[in-house]
Design a protein around this motif. Structure first.
Motif, PDB file in Angstrom:
ATOM      1  N   LEU A 147       0.825  -1.205   0.000  1.00  0.00           N
ATOM      2  CA  LEU A 147       0.000   0.000   0.000  1.00  0.00           C
ATOM      3  C   LEU A 147       0.861   1.258   0.000  1.00  0.00           C
ATOM      4  O   LEU A 147       0.545   2.243  -0.663  1.00  0.00           O
ATOM      5  CB  LEU A 147      -0.937  -0.003   1.211  1.00  0.00           C
ATOM      6  CG  LEU A 147      -1.999  -1.094   1.225  1.00  0.00           C
ATOM      7  CD1 LEU A 147      -2.773  -1.063   2.543  1.00  0.00           C
ATOM      8  CD2 LEU A 147      -2.956  -0.906   0.052  1.00  0.00           C
ATOM      9  N   TRP A 148       1.953   1.223   0.724  1.00  0.00           N
ATOM     10  CA  TRP A 148       2.861   2.368   0.778  1.00  0.00           C
ATOM     11  C   TRP A 148       3.489   2.617  -0.596  1.00  0.00           C
ATOM     12  O   TRP A 148       3.568   3.767  -1.047  1.00  0.00           O
ATOM     13  CB  TRP A 148       3.939   2.128   1.826  1.00  0.00           C
ATOM     14  CG  TRP A 148       4.827   3.316   2.009  1.00  0.00           C
ATOM     15  CD1 TRP A 148       6.039   3.529   1.447  1.00  0.00           C
ATOM     16  CD2 TRP A 148       4.554   4.469   2.798  1.00  0.00           C
ATOM     17  NE1 TRP A 148       6.540   4.724   1.828  1.00  0.00           N
ATOM     18  CE2 TRP A 148       5.645   5.332   2.665  1.00  0.00           C
ATOM     19  CE3 TRP A 148       3.480   4.846   3.594  1.00  0.00           C
ATOM     20  CZ2 TRP A 148       5.703   6.560   3.305  1.00  0.00           C
ATOM     21  CZ3 TRP A 148       3.553   6.072   4.228  1.00  0.00           C
ATOM     22  CH2 TRP A 148       4.648   6.912   4.083  1.00  0.00           C
ATOM     23  N   ARG A 149       3.946   1.555  -1.266  1.00  0.00           N
ATOM     24  CA  ARG A 149       4.537   1.704  -2.609  1.00  0.00           C
ATOM     25  C   ARG A 149       3.523   2.263  -3.596  1.00  0.00           C
ATOM     26  O   ARG A 149       3.866   3.105  -4.433  1.00  0.00           O
ATOM     27  CB  ARG A 149       5.051   0.359  -3.107  1.00  0.00           C
ATOM     28  CG  ARG A 149       6.409  -0.013  -2.571  1.00  0.00           C
ATOM     29  CD  ARG A 149       7.000  -1.197  -3.323  1.00  0.00           C
ATOM     30  NE  ARG A 149       6.135  -2.363  -3.309  1.00  0.00           N
ATOM     31  CZ  ARG A 149       6.195  -3.341  -2.415  1.00  0.00           C
ATOM     32  NH1 ARG A 149       7.098  -3.297  -1.462  1.00  0.00           N
ATOM     33  NH2 ARG A 149       5.365  -4.369  -2.467  1.00  0.00           N
ATOM     34  N   GLU A 150       2.285   1.813  -3.510  1.00  0.00           N
ATOM     35  CA  GLU A 150       1.231   2.308  -4.405  1.00  0.00           C
ATOM     36  C   GLU A 150       0.974   3.793  -4.173  1.00  0.00           C
ATOM     37  O   GLU A 150       0.811   4.550  -5.121  1.00  0.00           O
ATOM     38  CB  GLU A 150      -0.054   1.502  -4.192  1.00  0.00           C
ATOM     39  CG  GLU A 150      -1.175   1.875  -5.104  1.00  0.00           C
ATOM     40  CD  GLU A 150      -0.908   1.556  -6.554  1.00  0.00           C
ATOM     41  OE1 GLU A 150      -1.536   2.196  -7.414  1.00  0.00           O
ATOM     42  OE2 GLU A 150      -0.081   0.680  -6.849  1.00  0.00           O
ATOM     43  N   ARG A 151       0.969   4.207  -2.928  1.00  0.00           N
ATOM     44  CA  ARG A 151       0.756   5.624  -2.612  1.00  0.00           C
ATOM     45  C   ARG A 151       1.888   6.472  -3.167  1.00  0.00           C
ATOM     46  O   ARG A 151       1.647   7.535  -3.752  1.00  0.00           O
ATOM     47  CB  ARG A 151       0.641   5.798  -1.106  1.00  0.00           C
ATOM     48  CG  ARG A 151       0.437   7.222  -0.688  1.00  0.00           C
ATOM     49  CD  ARG A 151       0.247   7.332   0.812  1.00  0.00           C
ATOM     50  NE  ARG A 151       0.117   8.725   1.174  1.00  0.00           N
ATOM     51  CZ  ARG A 151       0.754   9.274   2.181  1.00  0.00           C
ATOM     52  NH1 ARG A 151       1.534   8.543   2.938  1.00  0.00           N
ATOM     53  NH2 ARG A 151       0.583  10.541   2.457  1.00  0.00           N
ATOM     54  N   VAL A 152       3.119   6.024  -2.987  1.00  0.00           N
ATOM     55  CA  VAL A 152       4.273   6.769  -3.505  1.00  0.00           C
ATOM     56  C   VAL A 152       4.219   6.832  -5.024  1.00  0.00           C
ATOM     57  O   VAL A 152       4.494   7.878  -5.627  1.00  0.00           O
ATOM     58  CB  VAL A 152       5.590   6.127  -3.005  1.00  0.00           C
ATOM     59  CG1 VAL A 152       6.792   6.687  -3.734  1.00  0.00           C
ATOM     60  CG2 VAL A 152       5.731   6.314  -1.508  1.00  0.00           C
ATOM     61  N   ARG A 178       1.538   6.694  -7.018  1.00  0.00           N
ATOM     62  CA  ARG A 178       0.477   7.605  -7.448  1.00  0.00           C
ATOM     63  C   ARG A 178       0.881   9.063  -7.257  1.00  0.00           C
ATOM     64  O   ARG A 178       0.584   9.914  -8.092  1.00  0.00           O
ATOM     65  CB  ARG A 178      -0.813   7.320  -6.681  1.00  0.00           C
ATOM     66  CG  ARG A 178      -1.499   6.082  -7.143  1.00  0.00           C
ATOM     67  CD  ARG A 178      -2.814   5.898  -6.461  1.00  0.00           C
ATOM     68  NE  ARG A 178      -3.426   4.649  -6.879  1.00  0.00           N
ATOM     69  CZ  ARG A 178      -4.615   4.274  -6.511  1.00  0.00           C
ATOM     70  NH1 ARG A 178      -5.337   5.028  -5.716  1.00  0.00           N
ATOM     71  NH2 ARG A 178      -5.102   3.126  -6.944  1.00  0.00           N
ATOM     72  N   THR A 179       1.549   9.360  -6.157  1.00  0.00           N
ATOM     73  CA  THR A 179       2.008  10.721  -5.915  1.00  0.00           C
ATOM     74  C   THR A 179       3.014  11.143  -6.977  1.00  0.00           C
ATOM     75  O   THR A 179       2.948  12.255  -7.505  1.00  0.00           O
ATOM     76  CB  THR A 179       2.632  10.832  -4.513  1.00  0.00           C
ATOM     77  OG1 THR A 179       1.689  10.382  -3.539  1.00  0.00           O
ATOM     78  CG2 THR A 179       3.056  12.245  -4.204  1.00  0.00           C
TER      79      THR A 179
END
Length: 116
Positions: free
Chosen positions: A68-73, A75-76
């Motif tokens: 989830l953290w990698r996906e957030r980074v 997308r940002t």
């Protein structure tokens, strides 16, 4: 990654169902050995079920958190790159429109009509 998450949820639900079955079959107290080996903890079966279910949820959350953290980074980063590209395109368009001479712009309404 979604398959692993699905399997984790199924495993967690299976553990919860098994613990619920144990709780219903043994409505007493459970003696849990302490990790240090120096004694045990006596708790009601329902509290033991809740404790182990909470540990399972914590474990599944810790497994899912890095993805989830990698996906957030990601997308940002994509949003920032998209915004930069849009800014460059806007600047280029404004520069082109600013450098256009009056002869380049169509002023006659007959030339600008579009036939269907």
């Amino acid at each position: 990654m979604r398959l692993v998450s699905f399997i984790q949820v199924l495993l967690l639900l299976g553990i919860a169902a098994y613990l619920a079955l144990v709780t219903l079959e043994n409505p007493g107290v459970v003696r849990l050995p302490l990790p240090t080996g120096s004694g045990e903890l006596t708790v009601p079966v329902g509290a033991g079920v809740a404790l182990f279910l909470a540990l399972g949820v914590l474990f599944a959350t810790l497994l899912l958190l890095p993805g989830l953290w990698r996906e957030r980074v990601r997308r940002t980063r994509e949003a920032r790159l998209r915004r930069q590209a849009e800014d460059r395109l806007t600047a280029t368009l404004q520069a082109r429109l600013g450098s256009a001479t009056p002869t380049d712009v169509i002023t006659d309404s007959a030339d600008s009509e579009v036939t269907p």
